[in-house]
Design a protein around this motif. Structure first.
Motif, PDB file in Angstrom:
ATOM      1  N   VAL A  28      11.156  13.483  -3.900  1.00 40.74           N
ATOM      2  CA  VAL A  28      10.714  12.396  -3.021  1.00 40.74           C
ATOM      3  C   VAL A  28       9.189  12.448  -3.024  1.00 40.74           C
ATOM      4  N   LEU A  29       8.576  11.333  -3.353  1.00 44.22           N
ATOM      5  CA  LEU A  29       7.121  11.213  -3.334  1.00 44.22           C
ATOM      6  C   LEU A  29       6.768  10.011  -2.467  1.00 44.22           C
ATOM      7  N   MET A  30       6.047  10.256  -1.385  1.00 43.07           N
ATOM      8  CA  MET A  30       5.576   9.193  -0.502  1.00 43.07           C
ATOM      9  C   MET A  30       4.060   9.146  -0.678  1.00 43.07           C
ATOM     10  N   VAL A  73       0.818  -1.219   0.000  1.00 39.74           N
ATOM     11  CA  VAL A  73       0.000   0.000   0.000  1.00 39.74           C
ATOM     12  C   VAL A  73       0.853   1.272   0.000  1.00 39.74           C
ATOM     13  N   TYR A  74       1.935   1.281   0.781  1.00 40.37           N
ATOM     14  CA  TYR A  74       2.709   2.510   0.994  1.00 40.37           C
ATOM     15  C   TYR A  74       3.991   2.462   0.172  1.00 40.37           C
ATOM     16  N   TYR A  75       4.236   3.536  -0.597  1.00 39.63           N
ATOM     17  CA  TYR A  75       5.342   3.550  -1.549  1.00 39.63           C
ATOM     18  C   TYR A  75       6.185   4.818  -1.450  1.00 39.63           C
ATOM     19  N   LYS A  76       7.450   4.662  -1.856  1.00 37.51           N
ATOM     20  CA  LYS A  76       8.364   5.797  -1.971  1.00 37.51           C
ATOM     21  C   LYS A  76       8.857   5.834  -3.417  1.00 37.51           C
ATOM     22  N   ASP A  77       8.695   6.973  -4.072  1.00 38.46           N
ATOM     23  CA  ASP A  77       9.225   7.214  -5.411  1.00 38.46           C
ATOM     24  C   ASP A  77      10.281   8.297  -5.208  1.00 38.46           C
ATOM     25  N   GLU A  78      11.537   7.925  -5.377  1.00 39.44           N
ATOM     26  CA  GLU A  78      12.626   8.843  -5.054  1.00 39.44           C
ATOM     27  C   GLU A  78      13.579   8.984  -6.230  1.00 39.44           C
ATOM     28  N   GLY A  79      13.988  10.207  -6.486  1.00 40.14           N
ATOM     29  CA  GLY A  79      15.006  10.487  -7.493  1.00 40.14           C
ATOM     30  C   GLY A  79      15.954  11.525  -6.932  1.00 40.14           C
ATOM     31  N   SER A  80      16.927  11.920  -7.691  1.00 41.78           N
ATOM     32  CA  SER A  80      17.905  12.886  -7.177  1.00 41.78           C
ATOM     33  C   SER A  80      17.255  14.237  -6.851  1.00 41.78           C
ATOM     34  N   GLU A  81      16.139  14.550  -7.513  1.00 46.45           N
ATOM     35  CA  GLU A  81      15.504  15.857  -7.291  1.00 46.45           C
ATOM     36  C   GLU A  81      14.080  15.770  -6.753  1.00 46.45           C
ATOM     37  N   GLU A 113      -1.368   3.772  -1.953  1.00 41.91           N
ATOM     38  CA  GLU A 113      -2.289   3.433  -3.039  1.00 41.91           C
ATOM     39  C   GLU A 113      -3.232   2.329  -2.581  1.00 41.91           C
ATOM     40  N   PHE A 114      -4.486   2.687  -2.471  1.00 40.30           N
ATOM     41  CA  PHE A 114      -5.534   1.742  -2.113  1.00 40.30           C
ATOM     42  C   PHE A 114      -6.247   1.302  -3.389  1.00 40.30           C
ATOM     43  N   LYS A 115      -7.188   0.394  -3.266  1.00 39.93           N
ATOM     44  CA  LYS A 115      -7.888  -0.128  -4.441  1.00 39.93           C
ATOM     45  C   LYS A 115      -8.587   0.982  -5.229  1.00 39.93           C
ATOM     46  N   GLU A 116      -9.228   1.914  -4.520  1.00 39.69           N
ATOM     47  CA  GLU A 116     -10.033   2.937  -5.202  1.00 39.69           C
ATOM     48  C   GLU A 116      -9.424   4.330  -5.214  1.00 39.69           C
ATOM     49  N   PHE A 117      -8.348   4.561  -4.454  1.00 38.62           N
ATOM     50  CA  PHE A 117      -7.799   5.917  -4.379  1.00 38.62           C
ATOM     51  C   PHE A 117      -6.331   5.901  -3.989  1.00 38.62           C
ATOM     52  N   ILE A 118      -5.701   7.059  -4.185  1.00 36.37           N
ATOM     53  CA  ILE A 118      -4.297   7.275  -3.829  1.00 36.37           C
ATOM     54  C   ILE A 118      -4.246   8.453  -2.869  1.00 36.37           C
ATOM     55  N   PHE A 119      -3.439   8.336  -1.835  1.00 38.00           N
ATOM     56  CA  PHE A 119      -3.212   9.445  -0.913  1.00 38.00           C
ATOM     57  C   PHE A 119      -1.754   9.864  -1.028  1.00 38.00           C
ATOM     58  N   ILE A 120      -1.524  11.138  -1.379  1.00 39.95           N
ATOM     59  CA  ILE A 120      -0.152  11.665  -1.417  1.00 39.95           C
ATOM     60  C   ILE A 120       0.196  12.122  -0.007  1.00 39.95           C
ATOM     61  N   ASP A 121       1.143  11.438   0.594  1.00 41.69           N
ATOM     62  CA  ASP A 121       1.564  11.780   1.948  1.00 41.69           C
ATOM     63  C   ASP A 121       2.550  12.949   1.907  1.00 41.69           C
ATOM     64  N   TYR A 122       3.549  12.857   1.052  1.00 43.98           N
ATOM     65  CA  TYR A 122       4.540  13.930   0.905  1.00 43.98           C
ATOM     66  C   TYR A 122       4.989  13.995  -0.547  1.00 43.98           C
ATOM     67  N   LEU A 123       5.115  15.214  -1.057  1.00 39.01           N
ATOM     68  CA  LEU A 123       5.687  15.431  -2.383  1.00 39.01           C
ATOM     69  C   LEU A 123       6.701  16.557  -2.254  1.00 39.01           C
ATOM     70  N   TYR A 124       7.957  16.210  -2.490  1.00 37.86           N
ATOM     71  CA  TYR A 124       9.051  17.174  -2.413  1.00 37.86           C
ATOM     72  C   TYR A 124       9.755  17.219  -3.767  1.00 37.86           C
ATOM     73  N   VAL A 125       9.927  18.430  -4.283  1.00 40.74           N
ATOM     74  CA  VAL A 125      10.727  18.645  -5.481  1.00 40.74           C
ATOM     75  C   VAL A 125      11.831  19.623  -5.095  1.00 40.74           C
TER      76      VAL A 125
END
Length: 195
Positions: free
Chosen positions: A42-44, A32-40, A47-59
C-alpha cells in the motif's frame, strides 16, 4: 485485510490518519492524493506540481527484500520531482525503524538536518518528533524542501482536521522549523555506528 488495516497494523498510532481522513483526501483531493495498492503493498502519496510526499509505504512482510519497495520508489522517481517523507527516529529496540532507514538510504534519500518537525498527535496527545528525508533529481536545497513540507502539511495533514477529529492540528509554523545551524546528527550516520 484491507489497505487501511494493513497501514494501521504497521504504523504507530501517532502517525496514522483516520480512515475517514484518507478516504476524504482520495475523494476530494483526487488530483493530488493517491493510493497505489497491490496484494503485497500500500502506497499513499500526494503529488504536487514540483514534489511528491510519501504519506505511507507498506510492503507485506512476505514481500520484503524482494525489490517491491525499490520498484515503488523508482516509479515515483520516474516523475522527476523531489520526493519527501517523514520517518521516526531510530529506535534500536524496534528493528523496523532501522530497516526502514537502511531502505531509504539505499534508495538515495538524504536527511534534511535543517528541518525540525514535531507534531502533537491528536490520537495520543503526545509530541511526535519525526525526521524528514528527501530525494531530489535536481539537488534541491533543504530550504526548498522545507517550503514543500509546509505546503504539504497544510494541504494534506490538516485537511478538514477539525471536522474529522473534532479539533485542529497545530499550525505548520508550530510544527515545522528551519534552522541551518540545527545541531542534529545525520540520521544515517547514527545508523552506521550501531551496525
Amino acid at each position: 485485510m484491507n489497505w487501511f488495516e494493513k497501514l494501521n497494523e504497521y504504523f504507530p498510532v501517532e502517525e496514522m490518519k483516520s480512515k475517514e481522513h484518507m478516504e476524504l483526501l482520495l475523494e476530494e483531493k483526487s488530483d493530488v492524493y493517491y493510493k497505489d495498492e497491490g496484494s503485497e503493498h500500500v502506497l499513499m502519496y500526494a503529488e504536487f506540481k514540483e514534489f511528491i510526499f510519501i504519506d505511507y509505504l507498506y510492503v507485506a512482510p512476505s514481500a520484503r527484500g524482494k525489490g517491491l519497495g525499490h520498484q515503488l520508489i523508482e516509479k515515483l522517481k520516474g516523475k522527476e520531482k523531489s520526493i519527501i517523507l517523514e520517518v521516526e527516529q531510530v529506535d534500536y529496540q524496534d528493528s523496523d525503524t532501522s530497516k526502514r532507514l537502511n531502505f531509504y538510504q539505499r534508495e538515495g534519500f538524504k536527511h534534511a538536518k535543517s528541518i525540525g518537525y514535531n507534531r502533537r498527535s491528536l490520537a495520543t496527545d503526545q509530541d511526535s518528533p519525526l525526521e524528514i528525508l528527501f530525494w531530489s533529481p535536481t539537488n534541491a536545497d533543504e530550504e526548498k524542501i522545507y517550503a514543500q513540507m509546509h505546503r504539504m502539511y497544510e494541504d494534506i495533514h490538516t485537511y478538514k482536521d477539525e471536522q474529522l477529529y473534532g479539533q485542529s492540528y497545530q499550525e505548520a509554523e508550530e510544527v515545522l522549523s528551519f534552522d541551518q545551524s540545527r545541531d542534529v546528527e545525520d540520521i544515517f550516520e547514527g545508523l552506521k555506528e550501531k551496525q
